[in-house]
Design an enzyme around this catalytic site. Sequence first.
Site: not given
Length: 275
Positions: A144, A157
């Site tokens: 990501s 995350y």
Amino acid sequence: MPMSTHAGKIAVVTGASGGMGAVFAQRLADRGYDLLLVARDKARLESLAAAITARTGRRAEVLVADLTQDAELARVEERLRTDTAVRVLINNAGGGLFGPLATIDPSAASALIELNVTAFTKLAAAAAAGLGAQGDGVIVNVSSALAVGVLPISAVYSGTKAYVLSFTQALAKELAGTGVRVQTFMPGATGTGFWNGSGLELADIPDGLVMSVTDAVDAAFAGLDAGETVTVPSLPDSDWSKLRADMQTLAPRFSGSEPAARYSDRRTGDTQQPK
């Protein structure tokens, strides 16, 4: 070199029931791969498999698995290690969790790490073994943009996705010359259901920062075809190349026998004590 059509060869896609996973599956079928679709939602997997087969004629097998469950994860690992028809792993399954670390449910954080790091690693290892034995294949690990562009609410995350980035860069070096190619795909915000229940809603992200899922996945394939190890869909190549060059220059300086002067000058005994 673009991936060519591989009749009878299998691409394994995890997290395939929707979002990027479903688009990856569609694109791989277009390139001639049969599919092994992995996710928890049997109905959605079967619907996707039927649609892909009807449109492309490619075989699409469904494997229902919760990758946080050891026995179910082991079934996917076994296929990756032993099925000699497998040539591609899209290591896409993952989740999101956003919010101040002090208020995040510890069990939710543990579950996210189990999926985004532990299961991810086991699948990549199984694919490296299986594809390495064949001397041919592709591993795409989905990271990501938040691996590097961290937010105050993305500690867990971002940490998991930074792991994916570093892991994949190391794995690419490890598998160099084996015939197995490795790519880290680092999308920014995309218009999928990923955000639902994550603590950060898609509606809260400005439209100008959100890419369509088809554009993002098509960029992933374009980067793979161009031989990139790291693909960031919205980032000009010159920017990533500069960052990579800077890191390669600095990397040898991260380890040395003496502290840098700005630290050694401040060690106990090297500074005057206040009067």
